[in-house]
Write a protein that holds these residues in place. Structure first.
Motif, PDB file in Angstrom:
ATOM      1  N   ASP A 165     102.985  48.985  -8.729  1.00 39.01           N
ATOM      2  CA  ASP A 165     103.157  49.335  -7.313  1.00 39.01           C
ATOM      3  C   ASP A 165     103.456  50.818  -7.149  1.00 39.01           C
ATOM      4  OD1 ASP A 165     102.689  46.739  -6.630  1.00 39.01           O
ATOM      5  OD2 ASP A 165     104.810  46.192  -6.495  1.00 39.01           O
ATOM      6  N   ASP A 166     104.332  51.333  -8.006  1.00 39.38           N
ATOM      7  CA  ASP A 166     104.669  52.760  -7.928  1.00 39.38           C
ATOM      8  C   ASP A 166     103.459  53.623  -8.249  1.00 39.38           C
ATOM      9  OD1 ASP A 166     105.991  55.107  -7.702  1.00 39.38           O
ATOM     10  OD2 ASP A 166     107.240  54.870  -9.493  1.00 39.38           O
ATOM     11  N   ALA A 167     102.665  53.215  -9.236  1.00 40.26           N
ATOM     12  CA  ALA A 167     101.473  53.991  -9.587  1.00 40.26           C
ATOM     13  C   ALA A 167     100.457  53.989  -8.448  1.00 40.26           C
ATOM     14  CB  ALA A 167     100.841  53.415 -10.856  1.00 40.26           C
ATOM     15  N   ARG A 168     100.305  52.862  -7.778  1.00 37.03           N
ATOM     16  CA  ARG A 168      99.372  52.816  -6.649  1.00 37.03           C
ATOM     17  C   ARG A 168      99.818  53.734  -5.516  1.00 37.03           C
ATOM     18  NH1 ARG A 168      98.256  46.301  -6.478  1.00 37.03           N
ATOM     19  NH2 ARG A 168      96.465  46.277  -7.916  1.00 37.03           N
ATOM     20  N   GLU A 169     101.102  53.736  -5.216  1.00 31.04           N
ATOM     21  CA  GLU A 169     101.589  54.601  -4.145  1.00 31.04           C
ATOM     22  C   GLU A 169     101.373  56.071  -4.497  1.00 31.04           C
ATOM     23  OE1 GLU A 169     102.757  53.866  -1.200  1.00 31.04           O
ATOM     24  OE2 GLU A 169     102.451  51.730  -1.500  1.00 31.04           O
ATOM     25  N   ARG A 170     101.603  56.438  -5.738  1.00 29.71           N
ATOM     26  CA  ARG A 170     101.407  57.824  -6.150  1.00 29.71           C
ATOM     27  C   ARG A 170      99.938  58.234  -6.052  1.00 29.71           C
ATOM     28  NH1 ARG A 170     105.169  60.444  -9.708  1.00 29.71           N
ATOM     29  NH2 ARG A 170     107.195  59.456  -9.590  1.00 29.71           N
ATOM     30  N   LEU A 171      99.039  57.357  -6.452  1.00 35.67           N
ATOM     31  CA  LEU A 171      97.611  57.681  -6.376  1.00 35.67           C
ATOM     32  C   LEU A 171      97.116  57.689  -4.938  1.00 35.67           C
ATOM     33  CD1 LEU A 171      96.271  55.577  -9.381  1.00 35.67           C
ATOM     34  CD2 LEU A 171      96.578  58.051  -9.292  1.00 35.67           C
ATOM     35  N   ARG A 172      97.668  56.821  -4.099  1.00 37.54           N
ATOM     36  CA  ARG A 172      97.210  56.741  -2.712  1.00 37.54           C
ATOM     37  C   ARG A 172      97.558  58.014  -1.938  1.00 37.54           C
ATOM     38  NH1 ARG A 172      99.406  52.282  -1.658  1.00 37.54           N
ATOM     39  NH2 ARG A 172      97.630  50.971  -2.198  1.00 37.54           N
ATOM     40  N   PHE A 173      98.684  58.620  -2.241  1.00 39.18           N
ATOM     41  CA  PHE A 173      99.110  59.809  -1.522  1.00 39.18           C
ATOM     42  C   PHE A 173      98.850  61.095  -2.297  1.00 39.18           C
ATOM     43  CE2 PHE A 173     101.737  56.459   0.326  1.00 39.18           C
ATOM     44  CZ  PHE A 173     101.490  56.658   1.667  1.00 39.18           C
ATOM     45  N   SER A 174      98.126  61.020  -3.388  1.00 43.73           N
ATOM     46  CA  SER A 174      97.801  62.207  -4.165  1.00 43.73           C
ATOM     47  C   SER A 174      96.626  62.946  -3.527  1.00 43.73           C
ATOM     48  CB  SER A 174      97.453  61.828  -5.609  1.00 43.73           C
ATOM     49  OG  SER A 174      97.080  62.982  -6.342  1.00 43.73           O
ATOM     50  N   THR A 175      96.675  64.270  -3.573  1.00 44.33           N
ATOM     51  CA  THR A 175      95.605  65.100  -3.015  1.00 44.33           C
ATOM     52  C   THR A 175      94.598  65.545  -4.068  1.00 44.33           C
ATOM     53  OG1 THR A 175      97.000  67.072  -3.283  1.00 44.33           O
ATOM     54  CG2 THR A 175      97.091  65.919  -1.157  1.00 44.33           C
ATOM     55  N   ARG A 176      94.733  65.086  -5.291  1.00 46.53           N
ATOM     56  CA  ARG A 176      93.797  65.462  -6.354  1.00 46.53           C
ATOM     57  C   ARG A 176      92.465  64.741  -6.157  1.00 46.53           C
ATOM     58  NH1 ARG A 176      95.644  69.940  -9.197  1.00 46.53           N
ATOM     59  NH2 ARG A 176      97.895  69.768  -9.417  1.00 46.53           N
ATOM     60  N   GLY A 177      91.406  65.375  -6.639  1.00 49.88           N
ATOM     61  CA  GLY A 177      90.077  64.803  -6.469  1.00 49.88           C
ATOM     62  C   GLY A 177      89.861  63.489  -7.202  1.00 49.88           C
ATOM     63  N   PRO A 178      90.211  63.380  -8.496  1.00 47.88           N
ATOM     64  CA  PRO A 178      89.946  62.129  -9.229  1.00 47.88           C
ATOM     65  C   PRO A 178      90.902  60.995  -8.912  1.00 47.88           C
ATOM     66  CG  PRO A 178      90.112  64.036 -10.705  1.00 47.88           C
ATOM     67  CD  PRO A 178      90.663  64.450  -9.385  1.00 47.88           C
ATOM     68  N   ALA A 179      91.830  61.160  -7.959  1.00 48.26           N
ATOM     69  CA  ALA A 179      92.831  60.119  -7.687  1.00 48.26           C
ATOM     70  C   ALA A 179      92.175  58.834  -7.194  1.00 48.26           C
ATOM     71  CB  ALA A 179      93.847  60.627  -6.658  1.00 48.26           C
TER      72      ALA A 179
END
Length: 228
Positions: free
Chosen positions: A31-45
């Motif tokens: 769950d924590d990893a999904r939240e971090r990827l969902r709000f990440s501004t990096r291209g490959p996220a």
């Protein structure tokens, strides 16, 4: 502990850019990893988030592991084949363009029994640690409609069994005065406040000019003094 993996090959992004995103989720809960990827501004996220969902689906379907007991144990990106292209430059020259690719792998594992027991005790003491997702607009509308339907059913049941009683007192129509019988009181016009005159400023230009004329002697008077 059992492990589950999912891999993505020939991703059209350099491994250095993908490794920056993988560093955000390494060692985290699902769950924590999904939240971090969902709000990440990096291209490959976005691609890494799809790969994480694929790894979770593999763990649930193949090994019957629940999602709440999984975490990212390893995440790495290997360098794939590099496509070489050429760009024309000045004086008939050409420079090489390297279009790099990468192979991404995410490995999930289950928490140990001691860790799961510690988490259960903490949840019993302080409440669940899982982050609640924000309800969508459609879900909020559905909840409001369900609440309204429940209220209508309760009201209908109460009317059938006669539980609703009118607490208001009945008022006879004879006690209510008619509009024509009520005499309207005359409204007096509002009095206007007396206007105040603003003090006017006296002109001082005339006095200044007369004072200057008195100070300066005329030419005739000076000539007479010289003749004397």
């Amino acid at each position: 502990m059992p492990e589950t993996r999912a891999s993505l090959r020939h991703l059209r992004t350099s491994p250095t850019k993908v490794r920056e995103v993988l560093g955000l989720i390494r060692g985290r809960e699902v769950d924590d990893a999904r939240e971090r990827l969902r709000f990440s501004t990096r291209g490959p996220a976005g691609e890494v988030l799809k790969l994480l969902d694929s790894a979770v689906a593999n763990a649930e379907n193949n090994q019957s592991l629940p999602e709440d007991e999984l975490f990212v144990v390893r995440a790495y990106a290997d360098e794939g084949p590099t496509m070489k292209r050429w760009r024309p430059r000045a004086r008939g020259r050409g420079t090489r363009i390297r279009k790099r690719t990468s192979h991404v792998t995410i490995v999930l594992s289950r928490f140990s029994d001691d860790e799961l027991d510690r988490r259960r005790r903490r949840e019993d003491a302080t409440g669940p640690t899982r982050r609640l997702r924000r309800p969508t607009r459609r879900r909020r509308v559905r909840e409001v409609e369900e609440d309204l339907e429940d209220e209508e059913l309760i009201h209908e049941d109460a009317e059938e069994f006669g539980e609703i009683e009118d607490d208001g007192e009945d008022v006879a129509l004879a006690d209510v005065p008619d509009v024509d019988d009520v005499e309207a009181e005359p409204i007096e016009p509002a009095k206007k406040a007396p206007a105040t005159k603003k003090p006017t400023k006296k002109s001082t230009t005339a006095k200044k000019t007369t004072a200057k004329k008195a100070q300066k002697p005329t030419k005739k008077a000076t000539k007479k003094k010289k003749d004397d």
